[in-house]
Design an enzyme around this catalytic site. Structure first.
Site, PDB file in Angstrom:
ATOM      1  N   LEU A  89      -8.279  -6.131   1.265  1.00  0.00           N
ATOM      2  CA  LEU A  89      -7.308  -6.853   0.440  1.00  0.00           C
ATOM      3  C   LEU A  89      -7.996  -7.604  -0.697  1.00  0.00           C
ATOM      4  CD1 LEU A  89      -4.587  -8.389  -0.155  1.00  0.00           C
ATOM      5  CD2 LEU A  89      -5.325 -10.017   1.613  1.00  0.00           C
ATOM      6  N   ARG A 113       1.719  -3.460  -1.114  1.00  0.00           N
ATOM      7  CA  ARG A 113       0.732  -2.997  -0.134  1.00  0.00           C
ATOM      8  C   ARG A 113       1.080  -3.514   1.261  1.00  0.00           C
ATOM      9  NH1 ARG A 113      -4.443  -4.852   1.997  1.00  0.00           N
ATOM     10  NH2 ARG A 113      -6.067  -3.230   1.939  1.00  0.00           N
TER      11      ARG A 113
END
Length: 295
Positions: A89, A113
């Protein structure tokens, strides 16, 4: 040379970002903007929510992203990286901090996402486990042995020497853990995660995120971004996009990324965002570099 690095999911904590919000007008502006973009008060959960609320994927990923990016941007002129990288991330945070993505577009992609990964986890149940005390090659070999009959397990995160995370179908991960312990692993510890991140089980999420990434404008970053999929520096927006799309089903090559950054001159690493996980990993990769944290 100064390198700035950005953590991934798992580093969140209740209260994260509150000091920034209360002391920096820029931070307040960006956090308020994030509430509007996301359509819910993520700041309330970050600053005063519960651990359970913060662990929800749709909250966790934007929360870590926001804390990391805003920490960097609030440094002002002190944020002068020669290179950047982010763990999983954290790569989105690195791209925004380096100017490859706008704050708004970065946040929208992180939200997309998180939602795509949540759906993939529900459609393809999987898990992950931390493996301590074996070489990368040994873990790779056992993962290949166990990946039979349509079940798959792969090394997902190459965090530092002697520390990997494997990911895949529950049965395959469990079988790999048993074999890895028999092979001499100090620990083979199942992780409390929602699915098999950075494995082929994330293919549906990758396809969904690819559409969002391809519609988003990317700029040339002000410094090289060392990306997870190949651990190499990138400045070309087209290459950055393709690597970001591939990231969800590929291994996070963190050890190699840090080694390449050091080989290219980095001797001072600053972790921007919650926790100190990356500082710990980098210290085990090379004890000779300077380590700092900005939260």
């Amino acid at each position: 040379m100064k390198a700035f690095v950005f953590p991934g999911q798992g580093s969140q904590f209740v209260g994260m970002g509150k000091d920034l919000y209360e002391t920096s007008p820029l931070a307040k502006e960006l956090f308020d903007k994030a509430d509007a973009i996301l359509g819910f008060k993520i700041t309330e959960i970050m600053f005063a929510g519960t651990d359970e609320q913060l662990k929800e994927t749709k909250v966790t990923q934007p929360a870590v992203f926001l804390h990391s990016v805003i920490s960097a941007l609030c440094m002002g002129e002190a944020f002068e990286p020669s290179m950047v990288a982010g763990h999983s991330l954290g790569e989105f945070s690195a791209l925004v901090a380096s100017g490859a993505l706008s704050f708004e577009d970065g946040l929208r992609l992180v939200a997309a996402r998180a939602n795509a990964m949540q759906k993939a986890c529900e459609a393809n149940p999987g898990t992950m486990a931390a493996i301590i005390g074996l070489s990368d090659e040994h873990v790779e070999e056992i993962c290949k042995e166990v990946s039979v009959g349509g079940k798959v397990v792969i090394p997902a995160n190459y965090n530092c020497p002697g520390q990997l995370v494997i990911s895949g179908d529950v049965e395959a991960v469990d079988a790999a853990c048993e074999k890895l312990k028999e092979a001499g692993a100090k620990r083979a510890l199942p992780l409390k995660v929602g699915g098999a991140f950075h494995s082929p089980l994330m293919q549906p999420a990758q396809e969904e995120l690819q559409e969002a990434i391809e519609k988003t404008g990317f700029n040339t970053p002000k410094c090289p971004v060392y990306q997870n999929v190949d651990a190499k520096p990138h400045t070309d927006p087209t290459e950055i996009k393709q690597n970001l799309i591939a990231q969800l089903t590929s291994s996070v090559r963190w050890t190699a990324s840090v080694q390449h950054m050091i080989a290219d001159g980095a001797d001072d690493f600053t972790e921007c965002g919650p926790g100190k996980a990356l500082q710990g990993m980098i210290g085990r990769i090379d004890r000779n570099v300077a380590l700092h944290g900005i939260a």
